[in-house]
Structure formats: structure tokens, C-alpha cells
Design a protein around this motif. Structure first.
Motif, mmCIF file in Angstrom:
data_model
loop_
_atom_site.group_PDB
_atom_site.id
_atom_site.type_symbol
_atom_site.label_atom_id
_atom_site.label_comp_id
_atom_site.label_asym_id
_atom_site.label_seq_id
_atom_site.Cartn_x
_atom_site.Cartn_y
_atom_site.Cartn_z
ATOM 1 N N UNK A 6 102.499 42.912 59.317
ATOM 2 C CA UNK A 6 102.898 41.594 58.815
ATOM 3 C C UNK A 6 102.135 41.249 57.545
ATOM 4 N N UNK A 7 102.731 40.403 56.764
ATOM 5 C CA UNK A 7 102.089 39.978 55.522
ATOM 6 C C UNK A 7 100.934 39.045 55.856
ATOM 7 N N UNK A 8 99.872 39.193 55.081
ATOM 8 C CA UNK A 8 98.678 38.394 55.339
ATOM 9 C C UNK A 8 98.285 37.636 54.083
ATOM 10 N N UNK A 9 97.544 36.576 54.288
ATOM 11 C CA UNK A 9 97.010 35.826 53.162
ATOM 12 C C UNK A 9 95.985 36.691 52.439
ATOM 13 N N UNK A 10 96.104 36.753 51.122
ATOM 14 C CA UNK A 10 95.200 37.585 50.325
ATOM 15 C C UNK A 10 93.860 36.877 50.129
ATOM 16 N N UNK A 11 92.803 37.673 50.060
ATOM 17 C CA UNK A 11 91.464 37.132 49.824
ATOM 18 C C UNK A 11 91.142 37.248 48.335
ATOM 19 N N UNK A 12 90.172 36.466 47.902
ATOM 20 C CA UNK A 12 89.752 36.486 46.497
ATOM 21 C C UNK A 12 88.491 37.323 46.285
ATOM 22 N N UNK A 13 87.794 37.631 47.369
ATOM 23 C CA UNK A 13 86.552 38.396 47.292
ATOM 24 C C UNK A 13 86.561 39.468 48.372
ATOM 25 N N UNK A 14 86.127 40.657 48.003
ATOM 26 C CA UNK A 14 86.132 41.786 48.937
ATOM 27 C C UNK A 14 85.378 41.465 50.225
ATOM 28 N N UNK A 15 84.284 40.751 50.129
ATOM 29 C CA UNK A 15 83.471 40.463 51.314
ATOM 30 C C UNK A 15 84.228 39.646 52.362
ATOM 31 N N UNK A 16 85.294 38.980 51.939
ATOM 32 C CA UNK A 16 86.074 38.149 52.858
ATOM 33 C C UNK A 16 87.202 38.911 53.550
ATOM 34 N N UNK A 17 87.459 40.149 53.136
ATOM 35 C CA UNK A 17 88.562 40.918 53.704
ATOM 36 C C UNK A 17 88.173 41.499 55.063
ATOM 37 N N UNK A 18 88.945 41.161 56.070
ATOM 38 C CA UNK A 18 88.718 41.700 57.406
ATOM 39 C C UNK A 18 89.880 42.575 57.869
ATOM 40 N N UNK A 19 90.986 42.536 57.137
ATOM 41 C CA UNK A 19 92.160 43.355 57.454
ATOM 42 C C UNK A 19 92.709 43.930 56.144
ATOM 43 N N UNK A 20 93.270 45.119 56.224
ATOM 44 C CA UNK A 20 93.786 45.781 55.025
ATOM 45 C C UNK A 20 94.817 44.931 54.285
ATOM 46 N N UNK A 21 95.665 44.246 55.020
ATOM 47 C CA UNK A 21 96.710 43.424 54.406
ATOM 48 C C UNK A 21 96.203 42.232 53.633
ATOM 49 N N UNK A 22 94.920 41.920 53.742
ATOM 50 C CA UNK A 22 94.342 40.813 52.977
ATOM 51 C C UNK A 22 93.949 41.229 51.567
ATOM 52 N N UNK A 71 98.158 54.151 41.678
ATOM 53 C CA UNK A 71 97.710 52.935 40.977
ATOM 54 C C UNK A 71 97.291 51.857 41.971
ATOM 55 N N UNK A 72 98.034 51.739 43.053
ATOM 56 C CA UNK A 72 97.715 50.737 44.075
ATOM 57 C C UNK A 72 96.431 51.103 44.806
ATOM 58 N N UNK A 73 96.230 52.384 45.090
ATOM 59 C CA UNK A 73 94.970 52.817 45.695
ATOM 60 C C UNK A 73 93.801 52.481 44.776
ATOM 61 N N UNK A 74 93.958 52.741 43.480
ATOM 62 C CA UNK A 74 92.900 52.421 42.508
ATOM 63 C C UNK A 74 92.600 50.928 42.546
ATOM 64 N N UNK A 75 93.643 50.106 42.499
ATOM 65 C CA UNK A 75 93.462 48.650 42.500
ATOM 66 C C UNK A 75 92.721 48.194 43.751
ATOM 67 N N UNK A 76 93.111 48.714 44.913
ATOM 68 C CA UNK A 76 92.494 48.294 46.171
ATOM 69 C C UNK A 76 91.036 48.732 46.249
ATOM 70 N N UNK A 77 90.764 49.972 45.866
ATOM 71 C CA UNK A 77 89.394 50.479 45.942
ATOM 72 C C UNK A 77 88.495 49.752 44.954
ATOM 73 N N UNK A 78 88.982 49.531 43.765
ATOM 74 C CA UNK A 78 88.160 48.793 42.787
ATOM 75 C C UNK A 78 87.890 47.374 43.262
ATOM 76 N N UNK A 79 88.897 46.729 43.843
ATOM 77 C CA UNK A 79 88.690 45.382 44.389
ATOM 78 C C UNK A 79 87.614 45.415 45.473
ATOM 79 N N UNK A 80 87.697 46.387 46.363
ATOM 80 C CA UNK A 80 86.720 46.463 47.452
ATOM 81 C C UNK A 80 85.327 46.836 46.951
ATOM 82 N N UNK A 81 85.244 47.341 45.732
ATOM 83 C CA UNK A 81 83.941 47.635 45.123
ATOM 84 C C UNK A 81 83.465 46.509 44.214
ATOM 85 N N UNK A 82 84.125 45.356 44.281
ATOM 86 C CA UNK A 82 83.637 44.181 43.567
ATOM 87 C C UNK A 82 84.360 43.807 42.294
#
Length: 102
Positions: A6-22, A71-82
Motif C-alpha cells: 500500500x502507498x504510504x506517507x513519505x518522510x522528509x528525513x531518513x531517520x523517520x523512515x520505518x517502512x520502505x514505502x515511506x 535511478x530510483x535505487x540511487x535516489x533511495x540510497x542517497x536519501x537514506x544516507x542523508x
């Protein structure tokens, strides 16, 4: 439905992500890809190499995935790295330079 479907509300900071869909840019299909790759939590992404994930996904699915998946993997990994959240296509030009064969 499963948590990743299911679609989830997106987070603005990596530290707040508890599920991949965020994670920005990550919807149900990409979440399913991550699960197939053994990535279960957002923080599992921080130490990953996006190209290696992409190559593994291609092998596991026996399909050449669209390069926008990388490209999406890059975006997600970079986001999770700050890094700030950016749309996946922000990384397309750099990916084309680094991986011109894709």
C-alpha cells in the motif's frame, strides 16, 4: 494487504523512515523489488550499492530492468544516507555518464 503493497506517507528525513514505502520515490512495485532483494527496512539501504542491487534484480528476475529502476535505487540510497529527497530522474544524467552501457 501486505505492508509493502500500500502507498504510504513519505518522510522528509531518513531517520523517520520505518517502512520502505515511506522513502520518497518508493511505491509498492519498488518495495516488492527491495523485498525480493532481501532489503526489509529503510535502514538496510544505507550500505547498499545501487548498481549491485540493480544487477542482482536483473539476475533474479531474469529480465533486463529499465534503467530508471537503477535511478530510483540511487535516489533511495542517497536519501537514506542523508541527502535531500530528489525525484528519481534527478539521477538519470549522472547514471548515464557512470553506466553508459545501460
Amino acid at each position: 494487504p501486505p505492508r509493502y503493497a500500500r502507498r504510504m506517507k513519505k518522510v522528509h528525513h531518513a531517520k523517520d523512515a520505518t517502512a520502505l514505502g515511506q522513502i520518497p520515490n518508493i511505491g509498492p512495485a519498488m518495495t516488492a523489488d527491495f523485498v525480493l532483494l532481501g532489503v526489509r527496512t529503510p535502514h538496510d539501504l544505507a550500505e547498499q550499492d545501487p548498481f549491485e542491487l540493480y544487477a542482482r534484480l536483473c539476475r533474479l528476475t531474469k529480465t533486463r530492468q529499465d534503467p530508471c529502476v537503477l535511478d530510483t535505487f540511487i535516489a533511495a540510497i542517497r536519501f537514506m544516507n542523508g541527502n535531500p529527497a530528489r525525484p528519481w530522474f534527478h539521477y538519470t544524467e549522472g547514471r548515464k555518464k557512470k553506466y553508459p552501457h545501460l
